[in-house]
Design an enzyme around this catalytic site. Structure first.
Site, mmCIF file in Angstrom:
data_model
loop_
_atom_site.group_PDB
_atom_site.id
_atom_site.type_symbol
_atom_site.label_atom_id
_atom_site.label_comp_id
_atom_site.label_asym_id
_atom_site.label_seq_id
_atom_site.Cartn_x
_atom_site.Cartn_y
_atom_site.Cartn_z
ATOM 1 C CG HIS A 113 4.591 -1.415 10.631
ATOM 2 N ND1 HIS A 113 6.076 -1.871 10.644
ATOM 3 C CD2 HIS A 113 4.713 -0.281 9.617
ATOM 4 C CE1 HIS A 113 6.917 -1.192 10.004
ATOM 5 N NE2 HIS A 113 6.053 -0.360 9.246
ATOM 6 C CE1 TYR B 186 8.750 5.086 2.975
ATOM 7 C CE2 TYR B 186 7.288 7.140 2.935
ATOM 8 C CZ TYR B 186 7.805 5.875 3.597
ATOM 9 O OH TYR B 186 6.973 5.559 4.683
ATOM 10 C CG HIS C 101 10.942 -1.872 5.421
ATOM 11 N ND1 HIS C 101 9.399 -1.645 5.412
ATOM 12 C CD2 HIS C 101 10.862 -2.983 6.303
ATOM 13 C CE1 HIS C 101 8.920 -2.848 5.825
ATOM 14 N NE2 HIS C 101 9.860 -3.617 6.339
ATOM 15 C CB ILE C 102 12.158 3.179 0.743
ATOM 16 C CG1 ILE C 102 11.766 2.093 -0.309
ATOM 17 C CG2 ILE C 102 13.082 4.407 0.411
ATOM 18 C CD1 ILE C 102 10.721 2.799 -1.026
ATOM 19 C CB SER C 103 12.266 4.913 5.478
ATOM 20 O OG SER C 103 11.218 4.051 6.073
ATOM 21 N N PRO D 130 0.741 -1.329 0.026
ATOM 22 C CG PRO D 130 -0.160 -0.968 2.139
ATOM 23 C CD PRO D 130 0.729 -1.983 1.076
ATOM 24 C CG ASN D 131 -0.164 4.374 1.276
ATOM 25 O OD1 ASN D 131 -1.189 4.986 0.615
ATOM 26 N ND2 ASN D 131 -0.309 3.769 2.441
ATOM 27 N NE ARG E 183 9.536 7.064 8.803
ATOM 28 C CZ ARG E 183 8.875 6.463 7.703
ATOM 29 N NH1 ARG E 183 8.890 5.440 6.932
ATOM 30 N NH2 ARG E 183 7.589 7.180 7.752
ATOM 31 N NE ARG F 141 4.076 6.688 1.700
ATOM 32 C CZ ARG F 141 4.348 5.518 1.924
ATOM 33 N NH1 ARG F 141 4.529 4.764 1.328
ATOM 34 N NH2 ARG F 141 3.788 5.284 3.093
ATOM 35 C CB ALA G 78 1.105 0.600 6.584
ATOM 36 C CG ASP H 175 -0.756 -16.915 9.693
ATOM 37 O OD1 ASP H 175 0.490 -16.815 10.276
ATOM 38 O OD2 ASP H 175 -1.719 -16.654 10.153
ATOM 39 C CD GLU I 9 10.331 -7.007 6.707
ATOM 40 O OE1 GLU I 9 10.579 -8.094 7.540
ATOM 41 O OE2 GLU I 9 10.127 -6.090 7.745
ATOM 42 N NE ARG J 58 6.335 5.382 9.970
ATOM 43 C CZ ARG J 58 5.413 5.112 9.151
ATOM 44 N NH1 ARG J 58 5.349 4.222 8.297
ATOM 45 N NH2 ARG J 58 4.659 6.329 9.217
ATOM 46 C CG ASN K 247 8.352 -1.485 0.896
ATOM 47 O OD1 ASN K 247 7.808 -1.773 2.031
ATOM 48 N ND2 ASN K 247 8.927 -0.627 0.251
#
Ligand code: DQA
Length: 153
Positions: free
Chosen positions: A85, A23, A105-107, A10-11, A112, A18, A82, A92, A103, A116, A79
């Site tokens: 989290h 990001y 994550h850009i940030s 998402p996003n 943060r 954004r 959200a 599962d 996995e 997160r 990625n």
């Protein structure tokens, strides 16, 4: 030719506009081009997808587990935004499908907000790449390729 699945949650379709201070300026299209280029350099094809819907990500992970078992796919770079989290369902799905997941994550999520800092995906992931900006995607593809090659030999 084997492939690598690149899943963005998402996003992440909003990359480029954004919160660029967090990001960066690269769009999802730019990131996907980087993934195609990295995959090609490793003799792979990249299948890049993005969804804002948890269930769609679940369906893709299930299918990817079967594709990996059939030898068509080396695994996935994920990625989950959200959902990382919040989603026991994604945890599962990774476990249940047997999909090899890195996995991303850009940030640096650990630098943060506290919400997160916890990931439901990390215990199910084969590896984690955090805080390298969009360069994390090529790093994750390379790491996934190494893990998959080691698993074969
Ligand atoms: C993110 C970090 C998440 O906390 C956030 O919800 C995102 C992007 C990252 O790439 O840094 O959507 O996964």
């Amino acid at each position: 030719m084997a492939s690598v699945l690149i899943l963005n949650g998402p996003n992440l379709n909003l990359l480029g506009t954004r919160e660029p201070g967090i990001y960066g300026a690269q769009t999802l299209k730019d990131v996907e081009a980087l993934c195609h280029e990295t995959a090609a350099g490793l003799g792979l094809t990249a299948d890049c997808r993005q969804s804002n819907h948890e269930g769609e990500l679940l369906d893709w992970i299930h299918q990817a587990g079967a594709d990996q078992a059939a030898g068509h796919l080396i695994g996935a770079v994920l990625n989950a935004g959200a959902y990382t989290h919040t989603s026991i369902a994604l945890h599962d799905a990774i476990k249940g499908s047997g999909l090899r997941v890195i996995e991303v994550h850009i940030s640096n999520v650990h630098a943060r907000e506290p919400f997160r800092h916890h990931s439901y995906l990390s215990p199910a992931a084969a590896g984690i790449v955090v805080g390298f900006g969009t360069e994390g995607y090529p790093l994750a593809i390379q790491g996934l390729h190494r893990l998959a090659s080691a698993a074969q030999s």
